[in-house]
Motif scaffolding. Structure first.
Motif, PDB file in Angstrom:
ATOM      1  N   ALA A  10      -7.109   6.322  -0.326  1.00  0.00           N
ATOM      2  CA  ALA A  10      -6.125   5.643   0.858  1.00  0.00           C
ATOM      3  C   ALA A  10      -6.741   5.380   1.411  1.00  0.00           C
ATOM      4  O   ALA A  10      -6.666   4.311   2.734  1.00  0.00           O
ATOM      5  N   ARG A  18       0.497  -1.201  -0.266  1.00  0.00           N
ATOM      6  CA  ARG A  18      -0.134  -0.279   1.031  1.00  0.00           C
ATOM      7  C   ARG A  18       0.869   1.329  -0.120  1.00  0.00           C
ATOM      8  O   ARG A  18       0.329   2.003  -0.687  1.00  0.00           O
ATOM      9  N   HIS A  19       1.893   1.379   0.670  1.00  0.00           N
ATOM     10  CA  HIS A  19       2.598   2.551   0.971  1.00  0.00           C
ATOM     11  C   HIS A  19       3.183   2.714  -0.548  1.00  0.00           C
ATOM     12  O   HIS A  19       4.036   3.822  -0.978  1.00  0.00           O
ATOM     13  N   SER A  31      -3.530   7.675  -3.845  1.00  0.00           N
ATOM     14  CA  SER A  31      -2.860   9.222  -2.919  1.00  0.00           C
ATOM     15  C   SER A  31      -4.030   9.472  -2.353  1.00  0.00           C
ATOM     16  O   SER A  31      -4.044  10.612  -1.311  1.00  0.00           O
ATOM     17  N   MET A  69       1.066   4.032  -2.819  1.00  0.00           N
ATOM     18  CA  MET A  69       1.142   5.595  -2.762  1.00  0.00           C
ATOM     19  C   MET A  69       1.940   6.157  -3.340  1.00  0.00           C
ATOM     20  O   MET A  69       2.324   7.613  -3.366  1.00  0.00           O
ATOM     21  N   SER A  83      -7.992   1.875   0.876  1.00  0.00           N
ATOM     22  CA  SER A  83      -6.727   1.056   0.981  1.00  0.00           C
ATOM     23  C   SER A  83      -6.435   0.491   2.393  1.00  0.00           C
ATOM     24  O   SER A  83      -5.764  -0.787   2.238  1.00  0.00           O
TER      25      SER A  83
END
Length: 128
Positions: free
Chosen positions: A104, A89-90, A99, A93, A107
């Protein structure tokens, strides 16, 4: 900004703060990372022992079949799953994918729920 002279310090109660879902996912990512790092020596030792012989594998399986030890295994499954999903996820983004705030949040919820479901599935499978 200067602090007021004679101002009483404020008590910050972390249990009363309502964290956003993204913060919860991020804190979970950090906690799961710490758990994984701390468990690495134990997991490496368990892998080494399990690969020595069939008897050692069966002894290790019997060792972790106790309820509280099985709960630790499930905790490690949650940590690995959550860390993987939150890390993906990071990364997405960081690449600009998802993002925007609604994506966000979605997710973050998906990573938290999916990790919990996988850990519960592992618990049901392990303890059955």
């Amino acid at each position: 900004m200067r602090a007021r002279v004679g101002a009483a310090p404020k008590f910050l109660n972390l249990l009363q703060i309502r964290f956003p879902i993204g913060a919860i996912a991020s804190i979970g990512h950090r906690i799961s990372g710490v758990l994984l790092v701390l468990s690495l020596p134990l997991l490496a030792l368990a892998l080494d022992r399990s690969l020595r012989s069939e008897a050692d594998f069966l002894a290790l399986r019997d060792l972790v079949s106790a309820r509280w030890r099985a709960a630790l295994v499930v905790l490690f499954v949650w940590a690995a799953t959550h860390h993987l999903l939150a890390g993906i996820r990071h990364l997405l983004m960081d690449a600009g994918i998802g993002s925007a705030l609604p994506q966000a949040r979605a997710s973050a919820r998906a990573a938290i729920v999916a990790a919990a479901v996988i850990a519960l599935f592992a618990a049901a499978r392990w303890l059955s």
